[in-house]
Motif scaffolding. Structure first.
Motif, PDB file in Angstrom:
ATOM      1  N   ARG A 152      29.377  25.823 -15.315  1.00 48.10           N
ATOM      2  CA  ARG A 152      29.249  24.873 -14.153  1.00 48.10           C
ATOM      3  C   ARG A 152      30.599  24.067 -13.783  1.00 48.10           C
ATOM      4  NH1 ARG A 152      24.775  21.026 -16.099  1.00 48.10           N
ATOM      5  NH2 ARG A 152      25.262  20.154 -14.188  1.00 48.10           N
ATOM      6  N   LEU A 153      30.855  23.963 -12.556  1.00 47.15           N
ATOM      7  CA  LEU A 153      32.176  23.436 -12.368  1.00 47.15           C
ATOM      8  C   LEU A 153      31.810  22.406 -11.019  1.00 47.15           C
ATOM      9  CD1 LEU A 153      35.295  23.260 -12.195  1.00 47.15           C
ATOM     10  CD2 LEU A 153      35.314  25.088 -10.740  1.00 47.15           C
ATOM     11  N   ARG A 154      32.471  21.128 -11.410  1.00 46.13           N
ATOM     12  CA  ARG A 154      32.417  20.335 -10.046  1.00 46.13           C
ATOM     13  C   ARG A 154      33.748  19.912  -9.655  1.00 46.13           C
ATOM     14  NH1 ARG A 154      27.675  17.650 -12.924  1.00 46.13           N
ATOM     15  NH2 ARG A 154      29.075  16.114 -13.635  1.00 46.13           N
ATOM     16  N   ASP A 155      34.077  19.834  -8.306  1.00 45.99           N
ATOM     17  CA  ASP A 155      35.377  19.291  -7.967  1.00 45.99           C
ATOM     18  C   ASP A 155      35.497  17.824  -7.886  1.00 45.99           C
ATOM     19  OD1 ASP A 155      33.996  17.975  -5.561  1.00 45.99           O
ATOM     20  OD2 ASP A 155      34.658  19.418  -4.400  1.00 45.99           O
ATOM     21  N   PRO A 156      36.727  17.001  -7.844  1.00 39.82           N
ATOM     22  CA  PRO A 156      36.856  15.617  -8.147  1.00 39.82           C
ATOM     23  C   PRO A 156      35.905  15.020  -7.247  1.00 39.82           C
ATOM     24  CG  PRO A 156      38.994  16.703  -7.892  1.00 39.82           C
ATOM     25  CD  PRO A 156      38.233  17.963  -7.370  1.00 39.82           C
ATOM     26  N   ALA A 157      35.596  15.615  -6.085  1.00 39.32           N
ATOM     27  CA  ALA A 157      34.347  14.712  -5.192  1.00 39.32           C
ATOM     28  C   ALA A 157      33.085  14.747  -5.817  1.00 39.32           C
ATOM     29  CB  ALA A 157      34.680  15.357  -3.817  1.00 39.32           C
ATOM     30  N   GLY A 158      32.782  15.443  -6.915  1.00 40.98           N
ATOM     31  CA  GLY A 158      31.593  15.660  -7.559  1.00 40.98           C
ATOM     32  C   GLY A 158      30.720  16.973  -7.004  1.00 40.98           C
ATOM     33  N   ARG A 159      31.491  17.731  -6.107  1.00 41.54           N
ATOM     34  CA  ARG A 159      30.614  18.880  -5.513  1.00 41.54           C
ATOM     35  C   ARG A 159      30.780  19.871  -6.343  1.00 41.54           C
ATOM     36  NH1 ARG A 159      34.164  18.156  -0.206  1.00 41.54           N
ATOM     37  NH2 ARG A 159      35.594  18.440  -1.839  1.00 41.54           N
ATOM     38  N   PRO A 160      29.684  20.873  -6.596  1.00 41.59           N
ATOM     39  CA  PRO A 160      29.744  21.868  -7.348  1.00 41.59           C
ATOM     40  C   PRO A 160      30.320  23.055  -6.606  1.00 41.59           C
ATOM     41  CG  PRO A 160      27.339  21.792  -6.449  1.00 41.59           C
ATOM     42  CD  PRO A 160      28.127  20.439  -6.090  1.00 41.59           C
ATOM     43  N   LEU A 161      31.141  23.841  -7.405  1.00 43.30           N
ATOM     44  CA  LEU A 161      31.761  24.959  -6.756  1.00 43.30           C
ATOM     45  C   LEU A 161      31.614  26.183  -7.622  1.00 43.30           C
ATOM     46  CD1 LEU A 161      34.399  26.040  -5.058  1.00 43.30           C
ATOM     47  CD2 LEU A 161      35.803  25.537  -7.084  1.00 43.30           C
ATOM     48  N   SER A 162      31.147  27.091  -6.930  1.00 44.20           N
ATOM     49  CA  SER A 162      30.736  28.557  -7.328  1.00 44.20           C
ATOM     50  C   SER A 162      31.953  29.486  -7.762  1.00 44.20           C
ATOM     51  CB  SER A 162      29.825  29.023  -6.309  1.00 44.20           C
ATOM     52  OG  SER A 162      29.298  30.467  -6.909  1.00 44.20           O
ATOM     53  N   LEU A 163      32.187  29.934  -8.689  1.00 49.85           N
ATOM     54  CA  LEU A 163      32.838  30.888  -9.139  1.00 49.85           C
ATOM     55  C   LEU A 163      32.321  32.163  -9.707  1.00 49.85           C
ATOM     56  CD1 LEU A 163      35.522  28.754 -11.280  1.00 49.85           C
ATOM     57  CD2 LEU A 163      35.689  29.412  -8.856  1.00 49.85           C
ATOM     58  N   SER A 164      32.747  33.329  -9.686  1.00 49.86           N
ATOM     59  CA  SER A 164      32.168  34.498 -10.469  1.00 49.86           C
ATOM     60  C   SER A 164      32.522  34.322 -12.059  1.00 49.86           C
ATOM     61  CB  SER A 164      32.974  35.796  -9.546  1.00 49.86           C
ATOM     62  OG  SER A 164      34.364  35.648 -10.305  1.00 49.86           O
ATOM     63  N   GLU A 165      32.014  35.266 -12.263  1.00 48.78           N
ATOM     64  CA  GLU A 165      31.790  35.295 -13.877  1.00 48.78           C
ATOM     65  C   GLU A 165      33.533  35.482 -14.417  1.00 48.78           C
ATOM     66  OE1 GLU A 165      30.398  38.087 -17.675  1.00 48.78           O
ATOM     67  OE2 GLU A 165      29.531  38.218 -15.872  1.00 48.78           O
ATOM     68  N   GLY A 166      33.979  36.494 -13.688  1.00 45.32           N
ATOM     69  CA  GLY A 166      35.483  36.734 -14.145  1.00 45.32           C
ATOM     70  C   GLY A 166      36.253  35.280 -13.784  1.00 45.32           C
ATOM     71  N   GLU A 167      35.993  34.699 -12.546  1.00 45.78           N
ATOM     72  CA  GLU A 167      36.768  33.551 -12.437  1.00 45.78           C
ATOM     73  C   GLU A 167      36.663  32.420 -13.370  1.00 45.78           C
ATOM     74  OE1 GLU A 167      36.995  34.256  -7.600  1.00 45.78           O
ATOM     75  OE2 GLU A 167      35.394  33.345  -8.461  1.00 45.78           O
ATOM     76  N   HIS A 168      35.272  32.123 -13.825  1.00 47.31           N
ATOM     77  CA  HIS A 168      34.966  31.339 -14.954  1.00 47.31           C
ATOM     78  C   HIS A 168      35.817  31.554 -16.331  1.00 47.31           C
ATOM     79  CE1 HIS A 168      32.213  28.212 -13.862  1.00 47.31           C
ATOM     80  NE2 HIS A 168      31.816  28.890 -13.054  1.00 47.31           N
ATOM     81  N   ALA A 169      35.580  33.004 -16.379  1.00 40.21           N
ATOM     82  CA  ALA A 169      36.421  33.431 -17.899  1.00 40.21           C
ATOM     83  C   ALA A 169      37.820  32.900 -17.557  1.00 40.21           C
ATOM     84  CB  ALA A 169      36.069  34.757 -18.169  1.00 40.21           C
ATOM     85  N   LEU A 170      38.678  33.434 -16.526  1.00 37.74           N
ATOM     86  CA  LEU A 170      40.004  33.206 -16.356  1.00 37.74           C
ATOM     87  C   LEU A 170      40.191  31.655 -16.289  1.00 37.74           C
ATOM     88  CD1 LEU A 170      42.676  34.655 -15.763  1.00 37.74           C
ATOM     89  CD2 LEU A 170      42.184  34.248 -13.491  1.00 37.74           C
ATOM     90  N   LEU A 171      39.254  30.605 -15.816  1.00 34.75           N
ATOM     91  CA  LEU A 171      39.705  29.432 -15.717  1.00 34.75           C
ATOM     92  C   LEU A 171      39.366  28.857 -17.094  1.00 34.75           C
ATOM     93  CD1 LEU A 171      40.428  26.502 -14.317  1.00 34.75           C
ATOM     94  CD2 LEU A 171      37.675  26.603 -14.063  1.00 34.75           C
ATOM     95  N   ALA A 172      38.641  29.324 -17.867  1.00 31.81           N
ATOM     96  CA  ALA A 172      38.221  28.924 -19.171  1.00 31.81           C
ATOM     97  C   ALA A 172      39.350  29.199 -20.173  1.00 31.81           C
ATOM     98  CB  ALA A 172      37.009  29.574 -19.985  1.00 31.81           C
ATOM     99  N   ALA A 173      39.874  30.480 -19.897  1.00 30.46           N
ATOM    100  CA  ALA A 173      40.955  30.814 -20.596  1.00 30.46           C
ATOM    101  C   ALA A 173      42.321  29.895 -20.545  1.00 30.46           C
ATOM    102  CB  ALA A 173      41.625  32.176 -20.470  1.00 30.46           C
TER     103      ALA A 173
END
Length: 240
Positions: A152-173
């Motif tokens: 789960r990801l929220r931007d600075p305005a508090g809005r949820p942002l949808s990422l693919s599984e691969g994008e989440h894995a890359l951001l987590a790394a």
């Protein structure tokens, strides 16, 4: 007087040499840490199944699965790994760090140096607390909020942002090692959900897509390109 240890202070020591393993456990236990031990990769994973650790002290040279292979598998789970090895070459240290270790200490070592490194690692921002199920609060960076476990990801305005599984894995790394340069090979290895073949251009394309999605919500730059090397996550990362 010894300084107080961190509030989160469970350490798992993994070494096939009983004398070294027990000596480390006794020393760290004497400084207020809760220490558990394992003598190989299988025992290590059994211990982690029973209960999470806040830090893993891991030997490189072990029978069966070695410490480098085990580190490569454990690193994405988030717990800091301090690697121990009798191998002192620069390339050996680089390999240890590239497979996911947060620090590398050469044997033989002074116990006080081990203690100092343990304390330093446990002071770092602890997104691992969220990943190990200790809290659902997640982490923050530059006003963003991220819960890696729940994707789960929220931007600075508090809005949820949808990422693919691969994008989440890359951001987590990236957020696991803020301020550190990660090569393309490291990112391919760490972002296991990335749907791409193992070549440099795949990471460049994936980073471009991730940047574009993040910038649509907030234009502030988060990921720096280090030309000819890889990428670096710019913001400080803190527990939410």
């Amino acid at each position: 007087m010894e300084p107080e240890v961190d509030a989160i202070n469970t350490i798992l020591v993994v070494d096939d040499d009983a004398s070294i393993r027990d000596a480390i456990a006794e020393f760290l236990g004497g400084h207020g840490y809760v220490v558990r031990t394992a003598n190989n990769a299988v025992a290590c994973e059994q211990e982690l199944t029973r209960a999470a650790a806040d830090l893993i002290v891991l030997d490189v040279m072990m029978p069966g699965e070695d410490g480098l292979s085990l580190c490569r598998r454990l690193a994405p789970a988030g717990a800091p790994i301090l690697m121990l090895s009798a191998l002192d070459a620069v390339t050996d240290r680089i390999v240890g760090l590239e497979v996911g270790a947060w620090d590398y200490l050469t044997k033989p070592f002074e116990p006080r140096e081990l203690l100092a490194r343990v304390r330093a690692l446990l002071r770092r921002p602890r997104m691992v607390r969220a990943e190990n199920g200790r809290t659902n609060d997640g982490i923050t960076f530059a006003g963003w909020w991220l819960n890696v476990e729940q994707r789960r990801l929220r931007d600075p305005a508090g809005r949820p942002l949808s990422l693919s599984e691969g994008e989440h894995a890359l951001l987590a790394a990236l957020v696991r090692r803020p301020g550190h340069i990660l090569t393309r090979d490291m990112l391919l290895d760490l972002a296991r959900g990335l749907d791409a073949s193992s070549y440099d251009r795949a990471i460049d394309i994936a980073i471009s897509r991730l940047r574009r999605k993040l910038a649509e919500a907030d234009p502030a730059p988060l990921i720096e390109t280090v030309r000819g090397v890889g990428y670096r996550f710019l913001p400080a990362v803190r527990p939410a």
